[in-house]
Design a protein around this motif. Structure first.
Motif, short mmCIF file in Angstrom:
data_model
loop_
_atom_site.label_atom_id
_atom_site.label_comp_id
_atom_site.label_asym_id
_atom_site.label_seq_id
_atom_site.Cartn_x
_atom_site.Cartn_y
_atom_site.Cartn_z
N CYS A 27 27.24 107.31 8.42
CA CYS A 27 26.50 106.51 9.26
C CYS A 27 26.96 104.96 9.08
N PRO A 28 26.80 103.92 10.01
CA PRO A 28 27.26 102.55 9.61
C PRO A 28 26.82 102.10 8.25
N VAL A 29 27.68 101.27 7.74
CA VAL A 29 27.34 100.59 6.67
C VAL A 29 27.85 98.98 6.71
N LEU A 30 26.84 98.24 6.75
CA LEU A 30 27.12 96.85 6.95
C LEU A 30 26.92 96.09 5.64
N ILE A 31 27.81 95.38 5.45
CA ILE A 31 28.21 94.54 3.99
C ILE A 31 28.14 93.15 4.30
N ILE A 32 27.69 92.59 3.37
CA ILE A 32 27.78 90.79 3.18
C ILE A 32 28.26 90.70 1.69
N PRO A 33 28.99 89.70 1.21
CA PRO A 33 29.04 89.43 -0.30
C PRO A 33 27.97 88.54 -0.67
N GLY A 34 27.82 88.75 -2.13
CA GLY A 34 26.79 87.81 -2.88
C GLY A 34 27.65 86.86 -3.60
N ASN A 35 27.12 85.91 -4.54
CA ASN A 35 27.57 85.06 -5.27
C ASN A 35 28.58 85.48 -6.30
N ARG A 36 28.32 86.57 -6.75
CA ARG A 36 29.18 87.44 -7.77
C ARG A 36 30.52 87.80 -7.00
N ILE B 168 16.37 103.14 7.98
CA ILE B 168 17.48 102.40 7.26
C ILE B 168 17.31 102.10 5.80
N LEU B 169 18.30 102.15 5.16
CA LEU B 169 18.37 102.03 3.67
C LEU B 169 18.99 100.54 3.58
N HIS B 170 18.23 99.88 2.52
CA HIS B 170 18.57 98.56 2.26
C HIS B 170 19.02 98.68 0.60
N VAL B 171 20.36 98.36 0.42
CA VAL B 171 20.92 98.31 -1.05
C VAL B 171 21.42 97.14 -1.39
N SER B 172 21.22 96.44 -2.58
CA SER B 172 21.45 95.37 -2.89
C SER B 172 21.82 95.14 -4.40
N ASP B 173 22.54 94.06 -4.76
CA ASP B 173 23.11 94.02 -6.04
C ASP B 173 23.34 95.02 -6.96
N MET C 256 19.32 111.63 2.04
CA MET C 256 18.23 111.06 2.83
C MET C 256 18.74 110.91 4.32
N ARG C 257 20.15 111.02 4.60
CA ARG C 257 20.65 111.00 5.88
C ARG C 257 20.28 109.77 6.89
N PRO C 258 20.37 108.58 6.45
CA PRO C 258 20.02 107.28 7.31
C PRO C 258 20.73 107.10 8.40
N ASP C 259 20.10 106.41 9.39
CA ASP C 259 21.07 106.07 10.28
C ASP C 259 21.83 104.49 10.28
N LEU C 260 21.39 104.02 9.08
CA LEU C 260 22.08 102.91 9.02
C LEU C 260 21.86 102.20 7.56
N ILE C 261 22.81 101.87 7.05
CA ILE C 261 22.85 101.37 5.62
C ILE C 261 23.12 99.76 5.69
N LEU C 262 22.46 99.02 4.75
CA LEU C 262 22.60 97.67 4.49
C LEU C 262 22.84 97.39 3.28
N LEU C 263 24.24 96.78 2.75
CA LEU C 263 24.47 96.31 1.63
C LEU C 263 24.66 94.67 1.50
N THR C 264 23.40 94.18 0.90
CA THR C 264 23.29 92.63 0.99
C THR C 264 23.79 91.99 -0.24
N GLY C 265 25.15 92.46 -0.83
CA GLY C 265 25.76 91.24 -1.73
C GLY C 265 25.69 91.76 -3.22
N ASP C 266 26.30 90.77 -3.96
CA ASP C 266 26.68 91.22 -5.40
C ASP C 266 27.19 92.67 -5.67
N LEU C 267 27.85 92.97 -4.92
CA LEU C 267 28.45 94.21 -4.82
C LEU C 267 29.22 94.63 -6.35
N THR C 268 29.77 93.59 -6.99
CA THR C 268 30.46 93.57 -8.40
C THR C 268 29.62 92.84 -9.10
#
Length: 290
Positions: free
Chosen positions: A64-73, A3-8, A31-43
């Motif tokens: 792979c699946p990419v799961l995304i939530i927004p941040g305050n920005r 699992i890869l965790h990418v944020s901000d 890295m060929r992850p099975d799941l990627i999590l994007l936890t906000g402040d994409l912009t």
């Protein structure tokens, strides 16, 4: 499982930012992850052109699946109460225009978040995610300006519908705990974070992923029965001041290892290891099947 965790990401229009974003996509694909999590402040500023660049970045991660939530920005200016108003019914109704009954379906979170939407909703389908596949259950909730009781109810329902043996993951943008070397500002930590952390432990959630404070750190929390890992990722691109640029890799085989990857130098640092976590997870799943 990887699992890869990418944020901000904090993407803003600049030649070096686009080059670095493409480099991040290249490293992640390798890295060929099975799941990627994007936890906000994409912009950086919530602008259409910034969202379009991030959407292109996400399109490169189609392996792979990419799961995304927004941040305050990423969201419109929100209604933030003064402390005395936090428990008022009037404030709750203002930020949640159509409160729903506990038996309603999760798609009603669109109504819960109606007052919080900026341009994020024009580019991504929803500000929350509920994912279940291959013995993994993941929930991501919009934490701007807070995580509301209704969101916690829906998360609880979703995990209760799952299997006890699944790997359970929770994501939010804002942090839940302070991190060494980072001086916290008002709004950095989720309101009622201690209560939410206790709820996550009671729900047997294994991994909590968050960002916002641009520091990588892992805390292990336990109530004596179940252990929860609270994982903060640094900012992917923000280079203003002393920032921790990169992303986290969670590798689960027989053991569990959490590694920080630096985008610029490509250095790695192991932040956390737990022996036999994968073995325990497999045993937990076999026990449920009996």
């Amino acid at each position: 499982m990887k699992i890869l965790h990418v944020s901000d990401i904090h993407y803003r229009e600049a030649p070096e930012a686009w080059v670095l974003l493409k480099e991040a996509a290249r490293q992640i694909e390798g890295m060929r992850p099975d799941l990627i999590l994007l936890t906000g402040d994409l912009t950086n500023d919530g602008l259409d052109e910034q969202f379009l660049r991030v959407k292109r970045f996400v399109s490169w991660l189609d392996f792979c699946p990419v799961l995304i939530i927004p941040g305050n920005r990423d969201l419109a200016k929100t209604i933030v109460p003064v402390p005395a108003e936090r428990s008022d019914l009037e404030y709750f109704l203002l930020t949640h225009p159509e409160p729903a009954s506990v038996f309603d379906e999760m798609d009603e979170l669109e109504e819960v978040n109606h007052a919080r939407q900026g341009k994020f909703f024009a580019h991504f389908p929803a500000p929350e995610f509920f994912y279940r596949a291959h013995h993994v259950a993941a929930v991501g909730l919009n934490s701007t300006p807070e995580i509301a009781p209704r969101q916690i109810e829906l998360m609880t329902q979703y995990f209760h519908k799952g299997q006890a043996g699944e790997l359970r993951i929770f994501c939010a943008h804002h942090s839940f705990l302070p991190v060494p070397t980072k001086k916290l500002r008002p709004g950095d930590v989720v309101p009622r974070s201690a209560d939410i952390l206790q709820t996550l432990i009671e729900l047997n959630v294994d991994l909590l992923f968050c960002g916002h404070i641009h520091r990588s750190h892992v805390w292990e929390l336990s109530d004596g029965r179940h252990r929860l890992l609270c994982c903060n990722a640094g900012s992917l691109l923000d280079t203003s001041g002393k920032k921790d640029n990169g992303f986290l890799e969670v590798d689960i085989e027989d053991d569990l290892t959490i590694t920080r990857h630096s985008l610029f130098s490509r250095r790695t640092e192991v932040l956390y290891q737990r022996a036999d976590f994968g073995t325990m997870l497999q045993a937990r799943q076999r026990k449920k099947k009996r």
